[in-house]
Write a protein that holds these residues in place. Structure first.
Motif, PDB file in Angstrom:
ATOM      1  N   VAL A  86     -11.779 -41.516  39.743  1.00  0.00           N
ATOM      2  CA  VAL A  86     -10.983 -40.387  40.245  1.00  0.00           C
ATOM      3  C   VAL A  86      -9.501 -40.695  40.065  1.00  0.00           C
ATOM      4  CG1 VAL A  86     -12.698 -39.652  41.949  1.00  0.00           C
ATOM      5  CG2 VAL A  86     -10.986 -41.360  42.582  1.00  0.00           C
ATOM      6  N   GLU A 131     -13.048 -37.049  47.322  1.00  0.00           N
ATOM      7  CA  GLU A 131     -14.326 -37.379  46.724  1.00  0.00           C
ATOM      8  C   GLU A 131     -15.424 -36.947  47.684  1.00  0.00           C
ATOM      9  OE1 GLU A 131     -14.184 -41.597  46.171  1.00  0.00           O
ATOM     10  OE2 GLU A 131     -12.064 -41.455  45.757  1.00  0.00           O
ATOM     11  N   ASN A 151     -20.823 -32.158  38.826  1.00  0.00           N
ATOM     12  CA  ASN A 151     -19.471 -31.756  39.230  1.00  0.00           C
ATOM     13  C   ASN A 151     -18.443 -32.802  38.812  1.00  0.00           C
ATOM     14  OD1 ASN A 151     -19.718 -29.203  41.208  1.00  0.00           O
ATOM     15  ND2 ASN A 151     -21.474 -30.560  41.546  1.00  0.00           N
ATOM     16  N   SER A 152     -18.496 -33.160  37.545  1.00  0.00           N
ATOM     17  CA  SER A 152     -17.581 -34.165  37.010  1.00  0.00           C
ATOM     18  C   SER A 152     -17.493 -33.976  35.511  1.00  0.00           C
ATOM     19  CB  SER A 152     -18.095 -35.576  37.346  1.00  0.00           C
ATOM     20  OG  SER A 152     -19.384 -35.786  36.802  1.00  0.00           O
ATOM     21  N   HIS A 193     -17.383 -42.207  47.162  1.00  0.00           N
ATOM     22  CA  HIS A 193     -18.479 -41.350  46.716  1.00  0.00           C
ATOM     23  C   HIS A 193     -19.711 -41.596  47.583  1.00  0.00           C
ATOM     24  CE1 HIS A 193     -20.406 -38.766  43.827  1.00  0.00           C
ATOM     25  NE2 HIS A 193     -21.358 -39.646  43.614  1.00  0.00           N
ATOM     26  N   GLN A 250     -17.446 -39.280  35.140  1.00  0.00           N
ATOM     27  CA  GLN A 250     -18.618 -40.145  35.044  1.00  0.00           C
ATOM     28  C   GLN A 250     -18.546 -40.817  33.682  1.00  0.00           C
ATOM     29  OE1 GLN A 250     -22.409 -38.156  35.186  1.00  0.00           O
ATOM     30  NE2 GLN A 250     -23.510 -39.954  34.459  1.00  0.00           N
ATOM     31  N   GLY A 289     -22.503 -35.422  42.142  1.00  0.00           N
ATOM     32  CA  GLY A 289     -21.444 -35.830  41.239  1.00  0.00           C
ATOM     33  C   GLY A 289     -21.799 -35.588  39.786  1.00  0.00           C
ATOM     34  N   ALA A 304     -11.615 -28.777  37.116  1.00  0.00           N
ATOM     35  CA  ALA A 304     -12.103 -29.016  38.474  1.00  0.00           C
ATOM     36  C   ALA A 304     -11.320 -28.212  39.499  1.00  0.00           C
ATOM     37  CB  ALA A 304     -12.031 -30.509  38.792  1.00  0.00           C
ATOM     38  N   TYR A 355     -18.233 -43.722  38.599  1.00  0.00           N
ATOM     39  CA  TYR A 355     -17.384 -42.561  38.816  1.00  0.00           C
ATOM     40  C   TYR A 355     -15.946 -43.038  39.040  1.00  0.00           C
ATOM     41  CZ  TYR A 355     -21.561 -39.663  39.498  1.00  0.00           C
ATOM     42  OH  TYR A 355     -22.750 -38.992  39.323  1.00  0.00           O
ATOM     43  N   MET A 407     -13.221 -35.708  38.897  1.00  0.00           N
ATOM     44  CA  MET A 407     -13.967 -36.959  38.857  1.00  0.00           C
ATOM     45  C   MET A 407     -14.551 -37.129  37.456  1.00  0.00           C
ATOM     46  SD  MET A 407     -16.715 -38.427  41.611  1.00  0.00           S
ATOM     47  CE  MET A 407     -17.900 -37.100  41.422  1.00  0.00           C
TER      48      MET A 407
END
Length: 254
Positions: free
Chosen positions: A239, A250, A39-40, A94, A72, A36, A62, A237, A70
Motif C-alpha cells: 500500500v 487497509e 480489490n487491488s 490487512h 498484490q 483484497g 481505487a 500486498y 493496494m
C-alpha cells in the motif's frame, strides 16, 4: 510472464471482480471491498508504462471506486522490487495477512463420501456458512458465483456442517472458502470436502488444484500439506506509505 505470475492470472480469473481494467498486463480490480484479491491491482508482467505511472493509475482507479489503493504482487519479483522502490509499504494491517502462500497439488478421482456433494448452484445453507453477516453483500455473492464453479457441501445429522468453493480456469481447480462449522470439526469433513471437490474438478477436466493461505494460518497449512499440497510461490500486498498523497485505509480481506 513467469510461472508464478501466470498462475496468479488464473487465480484472479477464478475470483472475478465486479469491475476491472488493464494497464498492460497489470489488472485493476474492484468488488465493493470484498477481499483484497478482488480489490487491488494485480501487478504481474509488464504494465506498459513506468511503474510510478502505473501505481498512480491504480490509485486513481481505487479512489474513484471508494476503496483504498493496494497492490498484490508475487514476492521477490521484479515488480515487487520496483513497487518498494516507489515507497510503498507492506499492508501489515490487512485483515487476513499481507503475505499469502500459494499451494498446488495434482488432482485425482476419489470415491464418493456419504453426505458430501458438489453442486452447480449454492444452497441457502452454503451461503450462510460461507459468508458471515459482516461479509454478506451483493458484491460478495457476485464474486463467489463468477465463472464455472462447484459448491461443495458436507451434511451431517441433517445439518450443513461444511462447505467449500471450487472454480475452473484453464485446467486448474481454484479452491477457496473451505469452512467447517465449529460443532463438526475434527471429524474429517475438511478432507472429505476437498476430496469431493477434487473429484468434481477431475470430472470437469482439471488436472491440478491451487489455493491460497495466509502465511500465519498454521492449521490450514498443515491440513493442506497432509492432503498433498506443496508451496508454489508467495505473494504480498503493498500500500502507499502512511502520510502519502495516495494513502488509504487497509480494510479488505484476503
Amino acid at each position: 510472464m513467469n510461472g508464478p505470475e501466470m498462475l496468479e492470472i488464473r487465480c484472479s480469473r477464478a475470483w472475478p471482480p465486479l469491475a476491472e481494467a488493464h494497464l498492460g498486463e497489470w489488472v485493476l480490480r474492484w468488488a465493493g471491498g470484498f477481499t483484497g484479491r478482488a480489490n487491488s491491482v494485480l501487478a504481474v508482467g509488464d504494465a506498459g508504462r513506468p511503474v510510478r505511472e502505473a501505481l498512480d493509475a491504480a490509485c486513481d482507479f481505487a479512489h474513484d471506486r471508494g476503496i483504498p489503493p493496494m497492490a498484490q504482487v508475487v514476492r521477490d519479483s521484479p515488480n515487487e522490487h520496483a513497487i518498494v522502490a516507489e515507497g510503498w509499504v507492506e499492508a501489515k494491517r490487512h485483515r487476513r495477512g499481507h503475505e499469502v502462500v500459494v499451494l498446488t497439488a495434482p488432482l485425482a478421482a476419489a470415491p464418493a463420501v456419504d453426505g458430501v456433494t458438489v453442486s452447480d448452484e449454492p444452497s441457502d445453507a452454503w451461503w450462510e456458512l460461507t459468508l458471515g453477516p459482516a461479509e454478506d453483500s451483493p458484491a460478495a455473492r457476485q464474486v463467489l458465483t463468477g465463472g464455472k464453479v462447484g459448491y461443495g457441501v458436507a451434511t451431517l445429522d441433517g445439518v450443513t456442517a461444511g462447505v467449500v468453493r471450487g472454480a475452473l480456469v484453464d485446467g486448474w481447480l481454484h479452491v477457496g472458502r473451505l469452512e467447517v462449522a465449529p460443532a463438526f470439526r475434527r471429524r474429517g469433513l475438511a478432507s472429505a470436502l476437498m476430496a469431493a471437490l477434487g473429484a468434481w474438478g477431475v470430472e470437469h477436466g482439471a488436472g491440478r488444484a491451487v489455493l491460497q493461505v495466509a502465511e500465519g494460518n498454521e492449521g490450514a497449512l498443515a491440513l493442506y500439506a497432509g492432503l498433498g499440497y506443496a508451496p508454489h510461490h508467495r505473494y504480498r500486498y503493498w500500500v502507499p506509505a502512511p502520510g502519502s498523497r495516495i494513502e488509504g485505509e487497509e480494510d479488505s480481506t484476503s
